[in-house]
Scaffold this motif. Structure first.
Motif, mmCIF file in Angstrom:
data_model
loop_
_atom_site.group_PDB
_atom_site.id
_atom_site.type_symbol
_atom_site.label_atom_id
_atom_site.label_comp_id
_atom_site.label_asym_id
_atom_site.label_seq_id
_atom_site.Cartn_x
_atom_site.Cartn_y
_atom_site.Cartn_z
ATOM 1 N N TRP A 214 0.841 -1.190 0.000
ATOM 2 C CA TRP A 214 0.000 0.000 0.000
ATOM 3 C C TRP A 214 0.878 1.242 0.000
ATOM 4 O O TRP A 214 2.066 1.182 0.318
ATOM 5 C CB TRP A 214 -0.953 0.023 1.209
ATOM 6 N N ILE A 215 0.271 2.367 -0.395
ATOM 7 C CA ILE A 215 0.930 3.662 -0.277
ATOM 8 C C ILE A 215 -0.030 4.638 0.387
ATOM 9 O O ILE A 215 -1.237 4.593 0.164
ATOM 10 C CB ILE A 215 1.405 4.224 -1.639
ATOM 11 N N ASP A 216 0.509 5.513 1.221
ATOM 12 C CA ASP A 216 -0.226 6.638 1.810
ATOM 13 C C ASP A 216 0.292 7.924 1.188
ATOM 14 O O ASP A 216 1.507 8.071 0.978
ATOM 15 C CB ASP A 216 0.002 6.710 3.326
ATOM 16 N N LEU A 217 -0.604 8.866 0.919
ATOM 17 C CA LEU A 217 -0.221 10.147 0.361
ATOM 18 C C LEU A 217 -0.815 11.266 1.205
ATOM 19 O O LEU A 217 -2.003 11.243 1.539
ATOM 20 C CB LEU A 217 -0.711 10.276 -1.080
ATOM 21 N N ARG A 218 0.027 12.238 1.563
ATOM 22 C CA ARG A 218 -0.420 13.442 2.264
ATOM 23 C C ARG A 218 0.188 14.644 1.540
ATOM 24 O O ARG A 218 1.328 15.030 1.785
ATOM 25 C CB ARG A 218 0.030 13.389 3.722
ATOM 26 N N PRO A 219 -0.556 15.227 0.569
ATOM 27 C CA PRO A 219 -0.006 16.364 -0.171
ATOM 28 C C PRO A 219 0.215 17.562 0.757
ATOM 29 O O PRO A 219 -0.574 17.830 1.661
ATOM 30 C CB PRO A 219 -1.099 16.672 -1.202
ATOM 31 N N GLY A 220 1.312 18.276 0.521
ATOM 32 C CA GLY A 220 1.583 19.505 1.245
ATOM 33 C C GLY A 220 1.685 19.363 2.747
ATOM 34 O O GLY A 220 1.324 20.288 3.484
ATOM 35 N N TRP A 221 2.207 18.232 3.218
ATOM 36 C CA TRP A 221 2.304 18.020 4.667
ATOM 37 C C TRP A 221 3.217 19.050 5.324
ATOM 38 O O TRP A 221 2.940 19.572 6.398
ATOM 39 C CB TRP A 221 2.825 16.614 4.945
ATOM 40 N N LEU A 222 4.322 19.372 4.651
ATOM 41 C CA LEU A 222 5.301 20.313 5.185
ATOM 42 C C LEU A 222 5.083 21.686 4.558
ATOM 43 O O LEU A 222 5.254 21.855 3.347
ATOM 44 C CB LEU A 222 6.718 19.818 4.872
ATOM 45 N N SER A 223 4.674 22.656 5.358
ATOM 46 C CA SER A 223 4.580 24.033 4.875
ATOM 47 C C SER A 223 5.948 24.697 4.974
ATOM 48 O O SER A 223 6.798 24.279 5.769
ATOM 49 C CB SER A 223 3.548 24.812 5.689
ATOM 50 N N GLY A 224 6.168 25.714 4.143
ATOM 51 C CA GLY A 224 7.491 26.327 4.102
ATOM 52 C C GLY A 224 8.545 25.415 3.514
ATOM 53 O O GLY A 224 9.734 25.564 3.794
ATOM 54 N N ALA A 225 8.114 24.472 2.661
ATOM 55 C CA ALA A 225 9.036 23.468 2.128
ATOM 56 C C ALA A 225 10.137 24.083 1.282
ATOM 57 O O ALA A 225 11.253 23.550 1.216
ATOM 58 C CB ALA A 225 8.258 22.438 1.308
ATOM 59 N N ASP A 226 9.854 25.195 0.620
ATOM 60 C CA ASP A 226 10.884 25.818 -0.212
ATOM 61 C C ASP A 226 12.037 26.354 0.645
ATOM 62 O O ASP A 226 13.196 26.324 0.234
ATOM 63 C CB ASP A 226 10.273 26.944 -1.041
ATOM 64 N N THR A 227 11.708 26.833 1.841
ATOM 65 C CA THR A 227 12.750 27.281 2.768
ATOM 66 C C THR A 227 13.640 26.113 3.181
ATOM 67 O O THR A 227 14.869 26.230 3.248
ATOM 68 C CB THR A 227 12.108 27.918 4.013
ATOM 69 N N VAL B 51 9.526 12.467 2.339
ATOM 70 C CA VAL B 51 9.095 13.853 2.258
ATOM 71 C C VAL B 51 9.874 14.503 1.126
ATOM 72 O O VAL B 51 11.107 14.413 1.084
ATOM 73 C CB VAL B 51 9.344 14.612 3.574
ATOM 74 N N SER B 52 9.170 15.155 0.194
ATOM 75 C CA SER B 52 9.803 15.768 -0.971
ATOM 76 C C SER B 52 9.722 17.284 -0.882
ATOM 77 O O SER B 52 8.655 17.834 -0.621
ATOM 78 C CB SER B 52 9.118 15.304 -2.267
ATOM 79 N N VAL B 53 10.852 17.955 -1.103
ATOM 80 C CA VAL B 53 10.889 19.409 -1.160
ATOM 81 C C VAL B 53 11.568 19.810 -2.467
ATOM 82 O O VAL B 53 12.355 19.064 -3.039
ATOM 83 C CB VAL B 53 11.621 20.016 0.052
ATOM 84 N N GLY B 54 11.262 21.009 -2.945
ATOM 85 C CA GLY B 54 11.745 21.430 -4.242
ATOM 86 C C GLY B 54 10.693 21.208 -5.306
ATOM 87 O O GLY B 54 9.514 20.978 -5.014
ATOM 88 N N ARG C 189 1.807 6.518 -10.977
ATOM 89 C CA ARG C 189 2.620 7.737 -11.015
ATOM 90 C C ARG C 189 2.109 8.723 -9.975
ATOM 91 O O ARG C 189 0.902 8.983 -9.900
ATOM 92 C CB ARG C 189 2.554 8.357 -12.410
ATOM 93 N N ARG C 190 3.019 9.278 -9.172
ATOM 94 C CA ARG C 190 2.684 10.326 -8.225
ATOM 95 C C ARG C 190 3.709 11.456 -8.374
ATOM 96 O O ARG C 190 4.910 11.218 -8.329
ATOM 97 C CB ARG C 190 2.704 9.801 -6.782
ATOM 98 N N GLU C 191 3.222 12.683 -8.571
ATOM 99 C CA GLU C 191 4.095 13.856 -8.642
ATOM 100 C C GLU C 191 4.340 14.363 -7.217
ATOM 101 O O GLU C 191 3.384 14.689 -6.503
ATOM 102 C CB GLU C 191 3.443 14.951 -9.482
ATOM 103 N N LEU C 192 5.599 14.422 -6.812
ATOM 104 C CA LEU C 192 5.929 14.744 -5.428
ATOM 105 C C LEU C 192 6.909 15.906 -5.364
ATOM 106 O O LEU C 192 7.934 15.914 -6.048
ATOM 107 C CB LEU C 192 6.544 13.523 -4.737
ATOM 108 N N GLY C 193 6.597 16.887 -4.537
ATOM 109 C CA GLY C 193 7.455 18.040 -4.311
ATOM 110 C C GLY C 193 6.756 19.008 -3.378
ATOM 111 O O GLY C 193 5.615 18.797 -2.966
ATOM 112 N N HIS C 194 7.445 20.117 -3.023
ATOM 113 C CA HIS C 194 6.844 21.194 -2.230
ATOM 114 C C HIS C 194 6.169 20.689 -0.952
ATOM 115 O O HIS C 194 5.063 21.095 -0.619
ATOM 116 C CB HIS C 194 5.852 21.990 -3.071
ATOM 117 N N GLY C 195 6.816 19.740 -0.257
ATOM 118 C CA GLY C 195 6.337 19.315 1.055
ATOM 119 C C GLY C 195 5.410 18.129 1.071
ATOM 120 O O GLY C 195 4.817 17.823 2.105
ATOM 121 N N ASP C 196 5.276 17.408 -0.047
ATOM 122 C CA ASP C 196 4.397 16.228 -0.090
ATOM 123 C C ASP C 196 5.027 15.058 0.661
ATOM 124 O O ASP C 196 6.250 14.888 0.687
ATOM 125 C CB ASP C 196 4.146 15.798 -1.540
#
Length: 209
Positions: free
Chosen positions: A35-48, A145-148, A165-172
């Protein structure tokens, strides 16, 4: 290290922080007990966080043998063992939050953190499962956790079959669980189109690589 990173408009000016898990996590059951779990945008301020990691982590350029020659690993890496301090306090907070959410189901804490830096579309990781340790014989979890900038993470059944396929970035956040490491494979493919840099942080239990 100089990187061409395009910050997310939503991430500009956000403070670093973690959202809730709980009901915000969406689980997808795969074949063979995976199985896979997905939580989009879990980390705020990910670009920092991306900027901090890109410029302060002691990135290592690895080499591997391919047939009769050594070639560069197409990404930068840094592994943090369980006794090694993580490169930012928010990663300690993330690991504690993952332990609180998944601890009962996993039966043990997340111990290590492996970081991968995909600098552009030429960087990648081939199809594989984390089977060097207990993941090859036991059910386990790997939390990423993906940032960028987003890059696709592909998953397919081991031995072949349609891919997911899952697109991951910016705190996902994505968590691969159950038998996923030994019955499925995952990859970050090269991109022929322009792709910005991405850093993935992989939290794993002890002896899962």
């Amino acid at each position: 290290m100089k990187v061409a990173f395009q910050a997310s408009l939503l991430g500009l000016g956000e403070e670093l922080g973690l959202g809730p898990l709980g009901a915000s996590v969406r689980r997808t059951h795969l074949a063979h007990g995976a199985w896979i779990d997905l939580r989009p945008g879990w980390l705020s301020g990910a670009d920092t966080l991306f900027e901090h990691l890109a410029h302060t982590v002691p990135w290592q350029a690895g080499r591997r043998r391919m047939y009769d020659r050594l070639v560069d690993v197409p990404r930068l890496q840094k592994f943090y063992d369980e006794d090694e301090p993580l490169p930012h306090p928010i990663l300690d907070e993330a690991r504690r939050a993952l332990d609180a959410h998944y601890g009962e189901e996993l039966g043990e804490p997340f111990r290590t953190a492996g970081l991968c830096f995909y600098r552009d579309g030429r960087d990648s990781v081939a199809w594989h499962g984390d089977t060097a340790g207990r993941g090859g014989t036991e059910d386990t979890m790997v939390a990423i956790v993906s940032v960028g900038d987003p890059r696709p993470l592909l998953l397919r059944p081991r031995g072949g079959g349609p891919s997911i396929r899952r697109e991951l970035g910016h705190g996902d956040l994505i968590v691969m669980g159950g038998s996923c490491q030994r019955t499925w494979e995952h990859a970050v493919p090269k991109s022929a189109r322009p792709a910005g840099p991405r850093i993935s942080v992989q939290f794993r239990p002890r002896d899962v690589r």
